[in-house]
Motif scaffolding. Structure first.
Motif, PDB file in Angstrom:
ATOM      1  N   ASP A 157      43.996  34.446  -5.376  1.00 10.72           N
ATOM      2  CA  ASP A 157      43.682  35.179  -6.599  1.00 10.72           C
ATOM      3  C   ASP A 157      42.949  34.291  -7.602  1.00 10.72           C
ATOM      4  O   ASP A 157      43.187  33.084  -7.693  1.00 10.72           O
ATOM      5  N   VAL A 158      42.074  34.923  -8.392  1.00 10.57           N
ATOM      6  CA  VAL A 158      41.287  34.211  -9.411  1.00 10.57           C
ATOM      7  C   VAL A 158      41.830  34.564 -10.791  1.00 10.57           C
ATOM      8  O   VAL A 158      41.993  35.739 -11.132  1.00 10.57           O
ATOM      9  N   ASP A 159      42.103  33.529 -11.583  1.00 10.83           N
ATOM     10  CA  ASP A 159      42.674  33.715 -12.915  1.00 10.83           C
ATOM     11  C   ASP A 159      41.634  33.720 -14.026  1.00 10.83           C
ATOM     12  O   ASP A 159      41.894  34.226 -15.119  1.00 10.83           O
ATOM     13  N   MET A 160      40.474  33.129 -13.760  1.00  8.38           N
ATOM     14  CA  MET A 160      39.472  32.982 -14.822  1.00  8.38           C
ATOM     15  C   MET A 160      38.091  32.867 -14.198  1.00  8.38           C
ATOM     16  O   MET A 160      37.918  32.236 -13.147  1.00  8.38           O
ATOM     17  N   VAL A 161      37.112  33.491 -14.842  1.00  9.67           N
ATOM     18  CA  VAL A 161      35.721  33.439 -14.390  1.00  9.67           C
ATOM     19  C   VAL A 161      34.841  33.057 -15.571  1.00  9.67           C
ATOM     20  O   VAL A 161      34.986  33.612 -16.665  1.00  9.67           O
ATOM     21  N   MET A 162      33.944  32.133 -15.331  1.00 11.39           N
ATOM     22  CA  MET A 162      32.936  31.753 -16.325  1.00 11.39           C
ATOM     23  C   MET A 162      31.569  32.129 -15.765  1.00 11.39           C
ATOM     24  O   MET A 162      31.172  31.663 -14.695  1.00 11.39           O
ATOM     25  N   LEU A 163      30.849  33.009 -16.481  1.00  9.59           N
ATOM     26  CA  LEU A 163      29.520  33.462 -16.066  1.00  9.59           C
ATOM     27  C   LEU A 163      28.483  32.787 -16.953  1.00  9.59           C
ATOM     28  O   LEU A 163      28.391  33.077 -18.141  1.00  9.59           O
ATOM     29  N   ASP A 164      27.715  31.878 -16.377  1.00  9.26           N
ATOM     30  CA  ASP A 164      26.724  31.132 -17.146  1.00  9.26           C
ATOM     31  C   ASP A 164      25.515  30.797 -16.293  1.00  9.26           C
ATOM     32  O   ASP A 164      24.921  29.730 -16.408  1.00  9.26           O
ATOM     33  N   GLY A 165      25.151  31.725 -15.403  1.00 13.00           N
ATOM     34  CA  GLY A 165      23.982  31.538 -14.558  1.00 13.00           C
ATOM     35  C   GLY A 165      22.890  32.525 -14.952  1.00 13.00           C
ATOM     36  O   GLY A 165      22.706  32.826 -16.132  1.00 13.00           O
ATOM     37  N   ALA A 166      22.167  33.028 -13.963  1.00 13.67           N
ATOM     38  CA  ALA A 166      21.118  34.014 -14.216  1.00 13.67           C
ATOM     39  C   ALA A 166      21.720  35.254 -14.857  1.00 13.67           C
ATOM     40  O   ALA A 166      22.646  35.868 -14.315  1.00 13.67           O
ATOM     41  N   PHE A 167      21.201  35.644 -16.018  1.00 12.80           N
ATOM     42  CA  PHE A 167      21.800  36.728 -16.799  1.00 12.80           C
ATOM     43  C   PHE A 167      21.848  38.046 -16.035  1.00 12.80           C
ATOM     44  O   PHE A 167      22.831  38.787 -16.118  1.00 12.80           O
ATOM     45  N   THR A 168      20.804  38.346 -15.294  1.00 15.40           N
ATOM     46  CA  THR A 168      20.727  39.621 -14.591  1.00 15.40           C
ATOM     47  C   THR A 168      21.691  39.696 -13.408  1.00 15.40           C
ATOM     48  O   THR A 168      21.854  40.774 -12.822  1.00 15.40           O
ATOM     49  N   LEU A 169      22.357  38.597 -13.057  1.00 18.46           N
ATOM     50  CA  LEU A 169      23.299  38.602 -11.939  1.00 18.46           C
ATOM     51  C   LEU A 169      24.757  38.637 -12.388  1.00 18.46           C
ATOM     52  O   LEU A 169      25.659  38.622 -11.555  1.00 18.46           O
ATOM     53  N   TYR A 170      25.000  38.695 -13.700  1.00 14.90           N
ATOM     54  CA  TYR A 170      26.388  38.704 -14.165  1.00 14.90           C
ATOM     55  C   TYR A 170      27.182  39.853 -13.551  1.00 14.90           C
ATOM     56  O   TYR A 170      28.313  39.660 -13.085  1.00 14.90           O
ATOM     57  N   LEU A 171      26.621  41.043 -13.583  1.00 17.76           N
ATOM     58  CA  LEU A 171      27.347  42.204 -13.068  1.00 17.76           C
ATOM     59  C   LEU A 171      27.537  42.128 -11.552  1.00 17.76           C
ATOM     60  O   LEU A 171      28.662  42.348 -11.068  1.00 17.76           O
ATOM     61  N   PRO A 172      26.507  41.819 -10.763  1.00 22.01           N
ATOM     62  CA  PRO A 172      26.737  41.686  -9.317  1.00 22.01           C
ATOM     63  C   PRO A 172      27.770  40.623  -8.966  1.00 22.01           C
ATOM     64  O   PRO A 172      28.590  40.833  -8.059  1.00 22.01           O
ATOM     65  N   ILE A 173      27.765  39.496  -9.680  1.00 27.33           N
ATOM     66  CA  ILE A 173      28.746  38.444  -9.390  1.00 27.33           C
ATOM     67  C   ILE A 173      30.145  38.900  -9.772  1.00 27.33           C
ATOM     68  O   ILE A 173      31.118  38.667  -9.036  1.00 27.33           O
ATOM     69  N   LEU A 174      30.281  39.569 -10.919  1.00 24.66           N
ATOM     70  CA  LEU A 174      31.590  40.075 -11.322  1.00 24.66           C
ATOM     71  C   LEU A 174      32.127  41.053 -10.283  1.00 24.66           C
ATOM     72  O   LEU A 174      33.311  40.970  -9.883  1.00 24.66           O
ATOM     73  N   LYS A 175      31.292  41.979  -9.828  1.00 27.75           N
ATOM     74  CA  LYS A 175      31.743  42.957  -8.835  1.00 27.75           C
ATOM     75  C   LYS A 175      32.111  42.274  -7.521  1.00 27.75           C
ATOM     76  O   LYS A 175      33.047  42.707  -6.824  1.00 27.75           O
TER      77      LYS A 175
END
Length: 230
Positions: A157-175
């Motif tokens: 299980d993942v407790d925390m996510v930091m999104l700081d890469g290509a902006f347009t990929l935030y949603l695909p990476i989150l999903k």
């Protein structure tokens, strides 16, 4: 216990923030002269991603594009507040934000941070920086397109996510990470402007299983704090 205040972690972070300021000065000055706001500058980046994402970030191979000391401490505090044991970071760059989060893991007794970057040279420098801070045993960096490198092998299980890469990929990476997110998991979107791929609309819709708000202490950058509710 707080390893940010003194010792190897504090010393390495102090050095890296100075290096980042020097390395990014020309780029920041150029963006400031070409645009009237941070949001406008980010819109330009989003447009450039749509044209040539890989080429764009290859051009930033020598830039840190890192979090500020204040935001780094915020990441450390988030990791400690949710008692994180496993953290995933999309876009680790030279490893500054990874050090803040891995320091929190160390101060809580251990854990695992999975970092990613498209550029092999950045991942190599990030490994060296994390090792210099004495945190190398807690961090794994995966090199390449995160849409492939984060498809499996989260280890739990993942407790925390930091999104700081290509902006347009935030949603695909989150999903991609959603099956691993624990209820109560914290997701932080750096520069998560509304026009970048529908991310903001998605996490602010409670029907998708999140509660989300902009971070008021840094509103111009469009940073977003999100909590998984299911």
């Amino acid at each position: 216990m707080d390893s940010l205040s003194s010792g190897p972690v504090a010393e390495v972070l102090r050095r890296l923030h100075q290096e980042a300021e020097a390395a990014d000065a020309a780029l920041m000055q150029s963006l400031a002269s070409e645009t009237s706001s941070v949001e406008q500058a980010m819109r330009q980046v989003v447009e450039a991603e749509a044209k040539d994402l890989t080429g764009l970030y290859h051009g930033y191979a020598d830039n840190f594009l890192s979090v500020s000391p204040t935001f780094g401490r915020f990441l450390y505090m988030c990791a400690r507040s949710c008692k994180a044991r496993r953290i995933v970071e999309f876009g680790s760059s030279m490893g500054i934000s990874a050090i803040y989060m891995a320091a929190a893991l160390r101060d809580m007794g251990g854990g695992r941070l999975i970092g990613t970057d498209l550029e092999p040279s950045k991942a190599e420098r990030a490994r060296a920086n994390v090792t210099a801070a004495g945190l190398g045993d807690l961090v794994e960096f995966r090199v390449g397109d995160a849409r492939q490198t984060l498809q499996s092998d989260m280890g739990g299980d993942v407790d925390m996510v930091m999104l700081d890469g290509a902006f347009t990929l935030y949603l695909p990476i989150l999903k991609l990470l959603e099956p691993y997110l624990k209820p109560g998991a914290i997701i932080i979107g750096e520069n998560a402007f509304a026009q970048a791929g529908g991310y903001i609309q998605y996490v602010r819709d409670y029907q998708n299983g999140y509660l989300s708000l902009p971070l008021s202490f840094d509103p111009e950058r469009g940073n977003e704090l999100t909590v998984r509710t299911k």
